[in-house]
Design a protein around this motif. Structure first.
Motif, short mmCIF file in Angstrom:
data_model
loop_
_atom_site.label_atom_id
_atom_site.label_comp_id
_atom_site.label_asym_id
_atom_site.label_seq_id
_atom_site.Cartn_x
_atom_site.Cartn_y
_atom_site.Cartn_z
N ALA A 210 -4.85 37.24 39.73
CA ALA A 210 -6.08 36.85 40.42
C ALA A 210 -7.23 37.82 40.16
CB ALA A 210 -5.82 36.72 41.92
N GLU A 211 -6.93 39.10 40.03
CA GLU A 211 -8.01 40.08 39.87
C GLU A 211 -8.80 39.86 38.58
OE1 GLU A 211 -8.85 44.91 39.79
OE2 GLU A 211 -6.79 44.17 39.89
N SER A 212 -8.10 39.62 37.48
CA SER A 212 -8.77 39.44 36.19
C SER A 212 -8.82 37.99 35.74
CB SER A 212 -8.07 40.28 35.11
OG SER A 212 -6.73 39.86 34.95
N SER A 213 -8.28 37.08 36.55
CA SER A 213 -8.17 35.66 36.19
C SER A 213 -7.47 35.47 34.85
CB SER A 213 -9.56 35.00 36.17
OG SER A 213 -10.14 34.99 37.45
N THR A 214 -6.44 36.29 34.63
CA THR A 214 -5.69 36.25 33.37
C THR A 214 -4.43 35.40 33.51
OG1 THR A 214 -6.44 38.44 32.71
CG2 THR A 214 -4.44 37.63 31.67
N TYR A 215 -4.20 34.56 32.52
CA TYR A 215 -2.93 33.83 32.42
C TYR A 215 -1.99 34.59 31.49
CZ TYR A 215 -4.84 29.66 34.69
OH TYR A 215 -5.39 28.79 35.59
N THR A 216 -0.78 34.86 31.99
CA THR A 216 0.30 35.41 31.18
C THR A 216 1.31 34.29 30.96
OG1 THR A 216 0.04 37.64 32.06
CG2 THR A 216 2.19 37.10 31.11
N TYR A 217 1.84 34.21 29.75
CA TYR A 217 2.76 33.12 29.42
C TYR A 217 4.16 33.68 29.11
CZ TYR A 217 -1.50 30.44 29.24
OH TYR A 217 -2.70 29.85 29.58
N LEU A 218 5.14 33.15 29.83
CA LEU A 218 6.54 33.48 29.62
C LEU A 218 7.17 32.30 28.88
CD1 LEU A 218 9.09 35.23 30.12
CD2 LEU A 218 9.31 34.10 32.35
N LEU A 219 7.61 32.55 27.64
CA LEU A 219 8.19 31.50 26.81
C LEU A 219 9.59 31.89 26.40
CD1 LEU A 219 5.14 31.09 24.38
CD2 LEU A 219 5.55 29.85 26.50
N TRP A 220 10.49 30.91 26.29
CA TRP A 220 11.86 31.23 25.93
C TRP A 220 12.55 30.09 25.20
CZ3 TRP A 220 10.22 30.19 30.90
CH2 TRP A 220 10.84 29.14 31.57
N ASP A 221 13.61 30.46 24.50
CA ASP A 221 14.51 29.50 23.86
C ASP A 221 15.56 29.13 24.91
OD1 ASP A 221 16.92 28.53 22.55
OD2 ASP A 221 16.04 29.16 20.65
N LYS A 222 15.66 27.86 25.23
CA LYS A 222 16.55 27.44 26.32
C LYS A 222 18.03 27.66 25.99
CE LYS A 222 16.81 22.57 24.90
NZ LYS A 222 16.58 21.16 25.31
N ASP A 223 18.36 27.77 24.70
CA ASP A 223 19.75 27.98 24.30
C ASP A 223 20.13 29.45 24.25
OD1 ASP A 223 20.27 25.20 24.00
OD2 ASP A 223 19.32 25.24 22.03
N THR A 224 19.33 30.27 23.56
CA THR A 224 19.67 31.68 23.42
C THR A 224 19.18 32.55 24.58
OG1 THR A 224 17.64 32.29 22.24
CG2 THR A 224 19.47 31.40 20.92
N LYS A 225 18.16 32.03 25.30
CA LYS A 225 17.53 32.76 26.42
C LYS A 225 16.67 33.93 25.94
CE LYS A 225 19.35 30.27 29.76
NZ LYS A 225 18.54 29.45 30.68
N ASP A 226 16.43 34.05 24.63
CA ASP A 226 15.47 35.04 24.15
C ASP A 226 14.08 34.60 24.59
OD1 ASP A 226 17.37 36.61 22.94
OD2 ASP A 226 17.14 35.69 20.97
N ASN B 151 0.08 40.26 22.56
CA ASN B 151 -1.31 40.17 23.01
C ASN B 151 -2.13 39.33 22.05
OD1 ASN B 151 -1.65 41.93 25.48
ND2 ASN B 151 -0.62 43.36 24.10
N THR B 152 -3.02 38.50 22.62
CA THR B 152 -3.93 37.71 21.79
C THR B 152 -5.05 38.56 21.22
OG1 THR B 152 -5.17 37.04 23.76
CG2 THR B 152 -3.46 35.53 22.96
N HIS B 153 -5.40 39.66 21.92
CA HIS B 153 -6.43 40.59 21.46
C HIS B 153 -6.46 41.77 22.42
CE1 HIS B 153 -8.46 38.21 24.55
NE2 HIS B 153 -9.44 39.10 24.60
N ALA B 154 -7.31 42.74 22.13
CA ALA B 154 -7.50 43.88 23.04
C ALA B 154 -8.49 43.47 24.13
CB ALA B 154 -8.03 45.09 22.27
N HIS B 155 -7.96 43.11 25.27
CA HIS B 155 -8.78 42.60 26.37
C HIS B 155 -9.72 43.68 26.93
CE1 HIS B 155 -6.64 38.73 27.03
NE2 HIS B 155 -5.62 39.39 26.49
N ALA B 156 -10.84 43.22 27.49
CA ALA B 156 -11.81 44.14 28.09
C ALA B 156 -11.77 44.14 29.61
CB ALA B 156 -13.23 43.77 27.63
N ASP B 157 -11.00 43.22 30.21
CA ASP B 157 -11.05 43.10 31.67
C ASP B 157 -9.76 43.53 32.37
OD1 ASP B 157 -9.49 41.06 30.73
OD2 ASP B 157 -10.60 39.44 31.68
#
Length: 229
Positions: A6-22, A52-58
């Motif tokens: 909420a402070e930086s209005s940043t979305y973080t994405y958690l992605l995984w392989d449903k079989d290996t759980k990596d 990281n998508t880039h070096a964020h400033a916020d």
């Protein structure tokens, strides 16, 4: 999984392989690292990369703290960013987690190192600050260029299938996603058939305030999230 700071209005994405759980985390925030690890633990996931998508400033990236807490986890950022990381990627690379992967697309303009990550089946794209919902990242610092951002979006993002879901790094109005088709049709800066000249004029007249955390966040993010000594 889409997670929000909420402070930086940043979305973080958690992605995984449903079989290996990596699993991987994209655009982690330093103050939310424990939350992110808890979410991964609840799902019995093995985190392998902090991306990281880039070096964020916020905000300061959470990759440094993740590396301290999770053995073997590696940080990832574009080589063009000039930032430190365990793995530097360039256009055309693939970031694998289990049998799944993200394809790397170079999309500079907001910063010189901005990168978008496309799902292996092109069902979604993580656009960072290059393409936001109904907008885009500013282009007036960190090597930004309105002309370059326009070209990045047109060639690398608007060329994706119209049904591709757009997941940005930020949203300030509670929106969670869009699609390439929607942004082509309605983005007031980049859609609706806007020309490069029109876009550059729009960006040159934004008159945005100086980011509050830029003097702390950017140097730390150039060090992979290591705070100022």
């Amino acid at each position: 999984m889409q997670l929000f700071d909420a402070e930086s209005s940043t979305y973080t994405y958690l992605l995984w392989d449903k079989d290996t759980k990596d699993a991987i985390l994209v655009d982690p925030v330093d103050t939310q690292v424990d939350r992110d690890i808890d979410e991964a633990t609840k799902l019995n996931l093995s985190l392998v990369y902090g991306v990281n998508t880039h070096a964020h400033a916020d905000h300061i990236t959470g990759t440094h703290l993740l590396k301290q807490k999770i053995s073997g986890l590696k940080s990832v950022i574009a080589e063009s960013s000039g930032a430190k990381a365990d793995l530097h990627v360039v256009a055309g690379d693939r970031i694998f987690f289990g049998s799944r992967f993200l394809s790397v697309r170079s999309t500079p303009g907001h910063t010189k190192g901005c990168t978008s990550y496309v799902a292996d089946d092109e069902s979604f794209v993580l656009t960072g600050d290059t393409l936001l919902i109904g907008g885009c990242g500013r282009t007036d610092f960190q090597g930004g260029s309105a002309s370059t951002l326009f070209d990045s979006v047109q060639s690398q993002l608007f060329s994706l299938p119209p049904t591709t879901i757009v997941y940005p790094a930020h949203d300030y109005k509670g929106r969670t996603s869009s699609t390439i088709e929607k942004e082509l049709d309605s983005n007031p800066r980049l859609g609706k058939g806007k020309t490069k000249k029109e876009f550059i004029e729009i960006m040159s007249n934004l008159n945005l305030a100086y980011p509050k955390k830029i003097d702390v966040a950017v140097p730390a993010n150039m060090r992979c999230g290591v705070p100022d000594p």
